[in-house]
Design an enzyme around this catalytic site. Structure first.
Site, PDB file in Angstrom:
ATOM      1  N   VAL A  83       0.988  -0.810   0.211  1.00 35.58           N
ATOM      2  CA  VAL A  83       0.262  -0.682  -0.009  1.00 35.58           C
ATOM      3  C   VAL A  83       0.842   0.946   0.228  1.00 35.58           C
ATOM      4  O   VAL A  83       0.322   2.134  -0.282  1.00 35.58           O
ATOM      5  CB  VAL A  83      -1.618  -0.190   1.234  1.00 35.58           C
ATOM      6  CG1 VAL A  83      -1.847  -1.421   0.912  1.00 35.58           C
ATOM      7  CG2 VAL A  83      -0.165   0.063   2.471  1.00 35.58           C
ATOM      8  N   LYS A  84       1.981   0.688   0.478  1.00 37.45           N
ATOM      9  CA  LYS A  84       2.858   1.854   0.223  1.00 37.45           C
ATOM     10  C   LYS A  84       2.584   3.486   1.126  1.00 37.45           C
ATOM     11  O   LYS A  84       2.949   4.658   0.269  1.00 37.45           O
ATOM     12  CB  LYS A  84       3.661   2.849  -1.138  1.00 37.45           C
ATOM     13  CG  LYS A  84       4.644   1.589  -1.112  1.00 37.45           C
ATOM     14  CD  LYS A  84       5.701   1.846  -2.443  1.00 37.45           C
ATOM     15  CE  LYS A  84       6.420   0.959  -3.272  1.00 37.45           C
ATOM     16  NZ  LYS A  84       5.304  -0.540  -3.525  1.00 37.45           N
ATOM     17  N   ARG A  85       1.529   3.831   2.077  1.00 37.25           N
ATOM     18  CA  ARG A  85       1.337   4.516   2.423  1.00 37.25           C
ATOM     19  C   ARG A  85       2.080   5.288   3.641  1.00 37.25           C
ATOM     20  O   ARG A  85       3.411   5.023   4.265  1.00 37.25           O
ATOM     21  CB  ARG A  85      -0.052   4.641   3.348  1.00 37.25           C
ATOM     22  CG  ARG A  85      -1.692   3.212   3.100  1.00 37.25           C
ATOM     23  CD  ARG A  85      -1.866   4.369   1.425  1.00 37.25           C
ATOM     24  NE  ARG A  85      -2.880   3.406   1.518  1.00 37.25           N
ATOM     25  CZ  ARG A  85      -3.112   3.132   0.440  1.00 37.25           C
ATOM     26  NH1 ARG A  85      -2.231   3.302  -0.464  1.00 37.25           N
ATOM     27  NH2 ARG A  85      -3.926   2.614  -0.482  1.00 37.25           N
TER      28      ARG A  85
END
Lengths: 359, 359
Positions: free
Chosen positions: B116-118
């Site tokens: 998700v690379k949040r």
């Protein structure tokens, strides 16, 4: 960026309302309402398990809260900034309400800045860029004209019979896509992660805001690192942003590649304003995080343009300090106070910025 | 990180299958199936507009594709890595299928690494961290025990009557939450953006993977910048990651704070392996992006542990090179080839890594 700048000028208000609901920001009446809906739907035959049914009803309260705020401020603010994290916290039902919040704001004439802070590369960044460009493969791309027409005709014929309207008075829809006019993006992956967004923005008259200098305390850990050839990491990123936007400069002199520059760094912000003459700023950190109107005024250009300032809790949470709010109010009364308080807070912010920009 | 390492040991395979569907990776038979479903549902009385109905049916094909791949590889790979961007591209229906993909993988004993690379701060990062910690406010938190019990009893009583099963044989559910065992996170905002994820990981026996040195060409623009006091930005980030994980080191010697280190930088990866003795690596960039087994072998520790290698297109897109695939096949035949090809590719990758790690 022209559409945003025009919207700011039309309302004479360079501020954006952050739509960042969370459980603690919802009046108890909304939470009670979702609980009661879950119980009564179950009694009426909804076969869903308790937590799944609840998640939808609770997420619907985020939408109800947001539409209350939007209705209250839509004639005085040009834009809203829903923070997608708050909706993602509620799973897919939350993201459904995120999309519907964006749609409702657009339908009410507001510019929608989706605070998604996405950052990835290549085909993945292209996929995220569908926030700006829409569904990647449409029914009309794969079906015959007759098939499309038949489905549309059936839908229209059935629409009159359908009574499945929700409490916002909208037809109950699922399966919609994204409704943002701009999104925020993280630069850590470099050009590969940015170009797909810029391309999508160009192709759809939309914009991108890239993180440069964020408002939080620990932003210094990476963004302020000193580089061997002089300057700081965030200044290097600032130069990249100017370059990324270079061939998208609009009528007002700003490109489609904006920058996120926190109100909590007024000196740096003032220097970035000079360093990035074609970059419009999104300025978080006003109010609750400590940035003042005098601080943010330094992020504007000589014409009083060049930036839009965000406030979230200060506006959507203003009801908590309203003297007439109490848990004994009914739902409509509570929402009335949410709306009134948000409007008063938005007016104060507009006047505060206006005053600072005149000095 | 112990659960992941145990799963890798159990299958003797340090690889993860990237579940990154996109229109070009779906066999034509799945797209035709979604088109036909949209038409026939319309004829049977579905009142939805064409594109909205299509978006749900098309998103459901992502799930169908994924469950085919999962069924084919679940006994030989320990983990899957769905890339949420691909699902977000399809709006909320896509994210629904993302959650169901994760659930299906977990139900089949796989470790689910949500790519998700949040990256955000404070209360926003806390909201994203609900990917690991679950719904922020549950029905059981707001309803009486009787209310919860009644809704559950009604749901159970109705379940027998409900025939709304979908093509995967599951009961048709909406309103579920997240089902990830780990997520990827972006470090640009510093500690404020990471701590909420580490806390959620600690509280729920889950893990976090932080971007350090990504596999894409332009990653050098920021990550490789030389710092005034020596070293590069990514090395500084590497040191932060070691620190962020320091009090979460598990039985196998690795912390809950992993690092994303691209296979396309073998020299840097080998140095990072030494620099980050308690940090488990997620290694993208093998195969399609050019990283070889010999390259990624340098990211492992002396015991052959310390890393898991991702392949996406090389596995889920392997059907495109299968000699028996043709557009004249029916849906089941096409899915059969998708599964067989994925399994063969996953076996080749496992053996390729095994061979490199033995040298």
């Amino acid at each position: 960026m022209d559409r945003l700048i025009d919207a700011i000028k039309a309302k004479n208000n360079p501020s954006v309302v952050g739509l960042d609901p969370k459980p603690a920001l919802l009046p108890k009446q909304l939470i009670d309402h979702a609980r009661e809906a879950t119980v009564s739907e179950s009694e009426m035959g909804n076969p869903m398990e308790a937590e799944a049914a609840w998640s939808i009803n609770f997420a619907a309260m985020y939408l109800r809260f947001n539409t209350t705020v939007i209705d209250a401020v839509k004639d005085i603010v040009p834009a809203v900034k829903p923070q997608i994290a708050m909706y993602e916290a509620l799973g897919e039902a939350g993201l459904w309400m995120y999309a519907r919040t964006c749609k409702y704001a657009q339908d009410n004439g507001l510019y929608v800045l989706g605070d998604v802070k996405r950052g990835d590369i290549g085909s993945t960044a292209e996929a995220y860029a569908h926030h700006l460009s829409g569904f990647p493969l449409r029914f009309s791309d794969v079906a015959s004209a007759d098939e499309v027409e038949n489905v549309q005709r059936n839908a229209a014929a059935l629409a009159a019979d359908v009574e499945d309207y929700d409490e916002n008075g909208d037809e109950f829809q699922f399966g919609s896509e994204w409704y943002e006019d701009a999104v925020t993006v993280n630069p850590y992956l470099g050009t590969d992660g940015i170009t797909p967004f810029i391309d999508a923005a160009k192709g759809n008259d939309k914009d991108v805001f890239i993180l440069v200098r964020t408002s939080n305390p620990s932003s210094s850990e990476i963004q302020e690192l000193e580089l061997r050839d002089g300057g700081r990491v965030y200044e290097h990123v600032a130069d990249l942003v100017e370059r990324w936007g270079a061939d998208t400069i609009g009528d007002h002199g700003y490109s489609r590649a904006g920058a996120v520059v926190g109100a909590t760094h007024p000196e740096e912000g003032a220097r970035l304003r000079e360093r990035m003459p074609h970059t419009f700023f999104l300025v978080p950190g006003y109010g609750a995080q400590g940035g003042t109107a005098a601080d943010v005024a330094r992020m504007f250009d000589a014409n009083g343009s060049g930036a839009i300032v965000n406030s979230s809790r200060g506006i959507i949470g203003a009801w908590r300090k309203h003297p007439d709010y109490g848990e004994d109010l009914d739902l409509d009364e509570a929402l009335q106070i949410v709306g009134e308080s948000a409007r008063e807070a938005a007016e104060r912010m507009r006047d505060d910025l206006d005053s600072a920009l005149r000095h």
